[in-house]
Write an enzyme that holds these catalytic residues in place. Sequence first.
Site, PDB file in Angstrom:
ATOM      1  N   THR A 186       0.728  -1.045   0.110  1.00 68.97           N
ATOM      2  CA  THR A 186       0.004   0.184   0.135  1.00 68.97           C
ATOM      3  C   THR A 186       0.774   1.195  -0.088  1.00 68.97           C
ATOM      4  O   THR A 186       2.063   1.105   0.407  1.00 68.97           O
ATOM      5  CB  THR A 186      -0.861  -0.064   1.308  1.00 68.97           C
ATOM      6  OG1 THR A 186      -1.858  -0.935   1.055  1.00 68.97           O
ATOM      7  CG2 THR A 186      -1.641   1.239   1.821  1.00 68.97           C
ATOM      8  N   VAL A 215     -13.076  -4.209   1.678  1.00 74.50           N
ATOM      9  CA  VAL A 215     -12.640  -3.120   2.209  1.00 74.50           C
ATOM     10  C   VAL A 215     -11.558  -3.345   3.180  1.00 74.50           C
ATOM     11  O   VAL A 215     -11.902  -4.078   4.256  1.00 74.50           O
ATOM     12  CB  VAL A 215     -13.572  -2.034   2.519  1.00 74.50           C
ATOM     13  CG1 VAL A 215     -12.839  -0.609   3.006  1.00 74.50           C
ATOM     14  CG2 VAL A 215     -14.495  -1.941   1.568  1.00 74.50           C
ATOM     15  N   GLY A 216     -10.190  -2.913   3.028  1.00 74.55           N
ATOM     16  CA  GLY A 216      -9.250  -3.199   4.000  1.00 74.55           C
ATOM     17  C   GLY A 216      -9.150  -1.853   4.947  1.00 74.55           C
ATOM     18  O   GLY A 216     -10.047  -0.808   5.023  1.00 74.55           O
ATOM     19  N   ASP A 217      -8.096  -1.706   5.783  1.00 78.45           N
ATOM     20  CA  ASP A 217      -7.874  -0.552   6.727  1.00 78.45           C
ATOM     21  C   ASP A 217      -7.524   0.584   6.059  1.00 78.45           C
ATOM     22  O   ASP A 217      -7.731   1.766   6.638  1.00 78.45           O
ATOM     23  CB  ASP A 217      -6.885  -1.073   7.734  1.00 78.45           C
ATOM     24  CG  ASP A 217      -5.267  -1.139   6.877  1.00 78.45           C
ATOM     25  OD1 ASP A 217      -5.371  -1.893   5.683  1.00 78.45           O
ATOM     26  OD2 ASP A 217      -4.469  -0.550   7.305  1.00 78.45           O
ATOM     27  N   THR A 237       0.269   0.007   6.769  1.00 83.45           N
ATOM     28  CA  THR A 237       0.516  -0.735   5.567  1.00 83.45           C
ATOM     29  C   THR A 237       0.521  -2.070   6.153  1.00 83.45           C
ATOM     30  O   THR A 237       1.178  -2.482   7.270  1.00 83.45           O
ATOM     31  CB  THR A 237       1.497  -0.699   4.665  1.00 83.45           C
ATOM     32  OG1 THR A 237       1.379  -1.901   3.742  1.00 83.45           O
ATOM     33  CG2 THR A 237       2.960  -0.589   5.195  1.00 83.45           C
ATOM     34  N   GLY A 238      -0.116  -3.214   5.763  1.00 81.25           N
ATOM     35  CA  GLY A 238      -0.109  -4.658   6.357  1.00 81.25           C
ATOM     36  C   GLY A 238      -1.486  -5.422   6.228  1.00 81.25           C
ATOM     37  O   GLY A 238      -2.366  -5.067   5.296  1.00 81.25           O
ATOM     38  N   GLY A 240      -4.606  -5.826   6.517  1.00 84.65           N
ATOM     39  CA  GLY A 240      -5.557  -4.940   6.845  1.00 84.65           C
ATOM     40  C   GLY A 240      -6.645  -5.179   7.879  1.00 84.65           C
ATOM     41  O   GLY A 240      -7.070  -4.493   8.586  1.00 84.65           O
TER      42      GLY A 240
HETATM   43  N1  ASP Z   1      -3.385  -2.704   4.509  1.00 79.81           N
HETATM   44  C1  ASP Z   1      -3.769  -3.013   2.876  1.00 79.81           C
HETATM   45  C2  ASP Z   1      -5.311  -3.544   2.930  1.00 79.81           C
HETATM   46  O1  ASP Z   1      -5.386  -4.285   3.611  1.00 79.81           O
HETATM   47  C3  ASP Z   1      -2.921  -3.751   2.181  1.00 79.81           C
HETATM   48  C4  ASP Z   1      -1.560  -3.313   2.389  1.00 79.81           C
HETATM   49  O2  ASP Z   1      -1.014  -2.589   3.057  1.00 79.81           O
HETATM   50  O3  ASP Z   1      -0.514  -3.661   1.739  1.00 79.81           O
HETATM   51  O4  ASP Z   1      -5.949  -3.209   1.920  1.00 79.81           O
END
Ligand code: ASP
Length: 319
Positions: A186, A215-217, A237-238, A240
């Site tokens: 992200t 939908v993520g974070d 990022t991570g 989510g």
């Molecule tokens: N956090 C993001 C999501 O879950 C993905 C990412 O950070 O790579 O959509």
Amino acid sequence: MKSVIAIHGGAGTITRSALGAAQEREYLDALEQVLAGGQGILEKGGSALDAVTEAVVRLEECPLFNAGKGAVFTQAGTHELDAAIMDGSSLAAGAVACVKSIRNPIQAARAVMEDGRHVLLVGAGAEQFAIDAGLEAVTPDYYFTQARYDQWKLAQKSHAQHLLDHDAQSLMREAAPLDPGTKMGTVGAVALDAQGNLAAATSTGGVTNKRVGRVGDSSLIGAGCYANNRTVAVSCTGSGEMFMRLLCAYDVSALIEYGARTLERACQIVVMEKLPMIAGRGGLIAVDRLGNICLPFNTEGMYRGHARAGGPRQVAIYG
Ligand code: ASP
């Protein structure tokens, strides 16, 4: 007040052996160029909000990162993008989720914030709003990159549900079986300007092979993005789902505001202590109201960088 900006391009299984020297250079150059854009705005006395918007637009335009052009694929072979932005001076915020045709989702999030009536718009309604606001629409093929397509095909073959972008990349190179528990990739930026205002912005294509409508974070204020002049600006990022359950970005702020923790300690609690307790992987970038910077991650690497106005630009990938 010395203004400062920090950026990230996602975290995950990013190792020296998997990346290779030429690609490493490519990523570092891209991060440097993005950082220069945001830093330039701060040096001219521009706002933190403009600096993070510019940095994230540049990251969205760069196909190396999973946001805008270069976004990952859903299970259905489509792209659905999420983005959020927050102004720490007013606590104004805007976000969009599941948009499929907006070139720069972060600008759509900013338009939602500036309009002021709502905080989060999704799907077709968000797209119409962005177009009405004069933002550029694109056809789905605009987001296509061969690398993400190959990642998606591999994820499909291994029945891996939502892989973090950089984990998928690394697994491809190592031709290892995909682990469905690993994911990421992200982009984001946080900044403090000369007026003492903080801002944060986050944008993503989400996770590879995610379900349509997931939908993520990243587009959730308090989870993947938060800014408050009293405390800190954070972009995450991570994985989510874990960042959502812990409200990671807001938690860093709360630990500072109510827990009287330093920035460093607050970030460490969230990324190194709380996230691992629920198998949360990833990292965040944070700048506090005094201009301290903290860029922690609990994965092998995180594409990242920071710069103070008039100072050198620092970029890094590994731990
Ligand atoms: N956090 C993001 C999501 O879950 C993905 C990412 O950070 O790579 O959509």
